[in-house]
Design an enzyme around this catalytic site. Sequence first.
Site, mmCIF file in Angstrom:
data_model
loop_
_atom_site.group_PDB
_atom_site.id
_atom_site.type_symbol
_atom_site.label_atom_id
_atom_site.label_comp_id
_atom_site.label_asym_id
_atom_site.label_seq_id
_atom_site.Cartn_x
_atom_site.Cartn_y
_atom_site.Cartn_z
ATOM 1 C CD GLU A 404 -3.175 -0.957 0.375
ATOM 2 O OE1 GLU A 404 -3.479 0.165 -0.040
ATOM 3 O OE2 GLU A 404 -3.806 -1.983 0.090
HETATM 4 C C1 LIG Z 1 3.381 -9.948 0.085
HETATM 5 C C2 LIG Z 1 3.150 -8.858 -0.904
HETATM 6 C C3 LIG Z 1 1.888 -8.685 -1.438
HETATM 7 C C4 LIG Z 1 1.666 -7.690 -2.393
HETATM 8 N N1 LIG Z 1 0.430 -7.591 -2.986
HETATM 9 C C5 LIG Z 1 0.291 -6.786 -4.073
HETATM 10 C C6 LIG Z 1 -0.921 -6.824 -4.858
HETATM 11 O O1 LIG Z 1 -1.871 -7.536 -4.539
HETATM 12 N N2 LIG Z 1 -0.976 -6.057 -5.979
HETATM 13 C C7 LIG Z 1 0.049 -5.253 -6.360
HETATM 14 O O2 LIG Z 1 -0.077 -4.586 -7.383
HETATM 15 N N3 LIG Z 1 1.204 -5.185 -5.636
HETATM 16 C C8 LIG Z 1 1.348 -5.941 -4.519
HETATM 17 N N4 LIG Z 1 2.521 -5.905 -3.792
HETATM 18 C C9 LIG Z 1 3.603 -5.036 -4.225
HETATM 19 C C10 LIG Z 1 3.896 -3.903 -3.276
HETATM 20 O O3 LIG Z 1 2.897 -2.940 -3.366
HETATM 21 C C11 LIG Z 1 5.296 -3.393 -3.602
HETATM 22 O O4 LIG Z 1 6.212 -4.373 -3.172
HETATM 23 C C12 LIG Z 1 5.592 -2.067 -2.978
HETATM 24 O O5 LIG Z 1 4.833 -1.059 -3.576
HETATM 25 C C13 LIG Z 1 7.072 -1.699 -3.079
HETATM 26 O O6 LIG Z 1 7.554 -1.860 -4.369
HETATM 27 P P1 LIG Z 1 8.915 -2.681 -4.619
HETATM 28 O O7 LIG Z 1 8.790 -3.967 -3.909
HETATM 29 O O8 LIG Z 1 9.168 -2.717 -6.069
HETATM 30 O O9 LIG Z 1 10.010 -1.835 -3.890
HETATM 31 P P2 LIG Z 1 10.796 -0.581 -4.501
HETATM 32 O O10 LIG Z 1 9.846 0.390 -5.073
HETATM 33 O O11 LIG Z 1 11.914 -1.070 -5.334
HETATM 34 O O12 LIG Z 1 11.399 0.044 -3.169
HETATM 35 C C14 LIG Z 1 12.581 -0.431 -2.531
HETATM 36 C C15 LIG Z 1 12.976 0.572 -1.439
HETATM 37 O O13 LIG Z 1 13.260 1.833 -2.043
HETATM 38 C C16 LIG Z 1 12.435 2.836 -1.500
HETATM 39 N N5 LIG Z 1 12.063 3.765 -2.564
HETATM 40 C C17 LIG Z 1 11.504 3.509 -3.755
HETATM 41 N N6 LIG Z 1 11.306 4.634 -4.452
HETATM 42 C C18 LIG Z 1 11.761 5.635 -3.683
HETATM 43 C C19 LIG Z 1 11.828 7.046 -3.829
HETATM 44 N N7 LIG Z 1 11.342 7.682 -4.892
HETATM 45 N N8 LIG Z 1 12.370 7.762 -2.835
HETATM 46 C C20 LIG Z 1 12.828 7.159 -1.718
HETATM 47 N N9 LIG Z 1 12.780 5.849 -1.507
HETATM 48 C C21 LIG Z 1 12.251 5.082 -2.477
HETATM 49 C C22 LIG Z 1 11.220 2.106 -0.936
HETATM 50 O O14 LIG Z 1 10.597 2.846 0.091
HETATM 51 C C23 LIG Z 1 11.861 0.821 -0.439
HETATM 52 O O15 LIG Z 1 12.404 1.027 0.830
HETATM 53 C C24 LIG Z 1 2.735 -6.848 -2.787
HETATM 54 C C25 LIG Z 1 4.004 -7.021 -2.218
HETATM 55 C C26 LIG Z 1 4.226 -8.012 -1.314
HETATM 56 C C27 LIG Z 1 5.604 -8.196 -0.776
#
Ligand SMILES: Cc1cc2nc3c(=O)[nH]c(=O)nc-3n(C[C@H](O)[C@H](O)[C@H](O)COP(=O)(O)OP(=O)(O)OC[C@H]3O[C@@H](n4cnc5c(N)ncnc54)[C@H](O)[C@@H]3O)c2cc1C
Length: 595
Positions: A404
């Site tokens: 979220e």
């Molecule tokens: C168990 C699970 C269930 C999920 N369910 C769903 C689902 O049903 N549908 C769906 O669409 N998604 C789902 N997700 C995805 C989830 O919403 C994403 O994992 C989340 O939004 C973070 O994206 P990412 O994992 O690519 O991390 P990244 O975006 O790569 O982030 C990695 C780190 O970098 C930081 N970061 C990224 N961008 C910036 C920035 N601009 N400035 C500063 N810091 C930054 C983040 O805060 C984090 O600490 C799920 C994830 C998990 C693990």
Amino acid sequence: MEVTNKLVKGGEFIIKETDAQDVFTPADFSEEQNMMHQTALDFVEKEVQPLLERLDNHEEGLMRGLMEKAGELGLFGVSIPEQYGGLDMDFTTSLRVTEGVGGGHSFPVAFAAHTGIAMLPILYFGNEEQKAKYLPGLTSGELMGAYCLTEPGSGSDALGAKTKAIPTEDGEHYVLNGQKMWITNGGFADVFIVFAQVDGDKFTGFIVERNTPGLSLGNEEHKMGIKGSSTRQVFLSDVKVPKSAVLGEIGKGHLIAFNILNIGRIKLAAACLGATKMASTLSVKYANERVQFKLPISKFGAIKHKLAQQAVRIYAVESAIYRAGMDIARMEQELLAKGQSHNEALLGAAREFAVECAILKVEGSEVLDYVVDEGVQVYGGYGFSADYPMDRAYRDSRINRIFEGTNEINRMLAVDMILKKAMKGELDLMGPAQAVQQELMAIPDFNLEEETGLFAAEKKTIQKLKKAILMVAGTAVQKYMNSLAKEQEVLMNIADMAIKVYTAESVLLRVEKEAATKGEEALSVQADIARVYLADAVDQVQKFGKDAIASMTEGDEQRLMAMGLKRFTKADLYNAKDARRRIADVLIAANEYAF
Ligand SMILES: Cc1cc2nc3c(=O)[nH]c(=O)nc-3n(C[C@H](O)[C@H](O)[C@H](O)COP(=O)(O)OP(=O)(O)OC[C@H]3O[C@@H](n4cnc5c(N)ncnc54)[C@H](O)[C@@H]3O)c2cc1C
């Protein structure tokens, strides 16, 4: 500071005071809201808890079966209109139900994905035909939903999705190609909300049915926690959908994704709240049972501190969740009265309070992490054992800071949204910020007036903390102007200050309001809770403020601001140790979370 009437604006808490009588508190829950909450709690206790181990082992059909039962009970239809088989209840009731299922480990994750991010896009952005086709089944539990936004290369940067949707030559269909990652309920969903780029860059939502040729699933992900929830990749290989599958308008998918997230964030906080209460109860019970040095460990001050601090943070965030929930519901009524449709009204109201929703997402998930972490500590070695319940609670909590919108993204969003509101003239931030700057130059007002009334001194402290936020935020805007977005550390400092102040103010207002009807004596321990939270918040605001000031200023300006910060975070020493003991004693006597 000005006192607002009932209808407040989002983000306004930073510049205005609220009258305690105008906030909604858990003492105001209606019988129906409590009944729905109890139904959800009973469901978790009787249906979910006995299956936790088997759910974590992904026993075939088990989660789907549970979800179907929840649908039959009416839990999916709380905020769905009656014409689609729902109960059409108010927003606070839906928060209360979400809190009720919150202690169900993986279950609330499946529940939230289905009722939130999968159903709400259809409810709010679907046309009549789409609603009639999908909502009755999704409400009853015959159909299950999933939401596909994230991709391997785009998580926080959700609009960077690469999945393509190409219109066919006759314009009657779209062909989808791409890969979605981390899709909750992926293993058993029938209906997928999929986001894809039309013509390269028109981000658009689609409704894709499970049996559409070309849609396939990856294996279940091996996760740290919430192992019972299904999380899979979704592959789209020449998936041909009719143009009637387009959700909302072409190129307007971001409106779906972001608007739904506002509601999702406050609901995530409510789910976390349910989980915190369960973890607090487990901690208290264990502390009462476990004997060391011939005494139950709940007799030791160090353990009392932990039990009390868990309750302080739970009670405080609960106050903030239901305060914001009712602010959203009131704004929804206002927008309805102005002639907006039901859908526009709730989405508009949630958008208005997007700042509070982001704040609550962060605080709710971090309180849960804190509570389960201390829960493990109370359990000692048994907290580290997979045969005891705190192990699962600890692992399952961690995801809430990631999905979220990660907590970093939500912190920055909260500040960004406040500043945007100020720039649009919706929030007069600059006037009060300038007044604070002038106050810094003036001779301090030592304010020797005698304070009277419950929390008179504490309310003054809150007013000053708000000045500290305005001072730091005002300086950041002046210093960095358009490049402020690049100063993420400062934005995070401001967000943390706002989170602590919103929560501290909420708990004070709640106790003040409830004490006005039940009497101060009856609320004396809750008053302890509010004061302990505030004492911690003052220190934290000072720390975050110091961090920001030190990084933004130097010389005389720095000295002036440091002095201002000291003045705005000045509070009398408070004996939090004794207060925590009183709080812990109530928990220990009740043998459960008792507030
Ligand atoms: C168990 C699970 C269930 C999920 N369910 C769903 C689902 O049903 N549908 C769906 O669409 N998604 C789902 N997700 C995805 C989830 O919403 C994403 O994992 C989340 O939004 C973070 O994206 P990412 O994992 O690519 O991390 P990244 O975006 O790569 O982030 C990695 C780190 O970098 C930081 N970061 C990224 N961008 C910036 C920035 N601009 N400035 C500063 N810091 C930054 C983040 O805060 C984090 O600490 C799920 C994830 C998990 C693990």
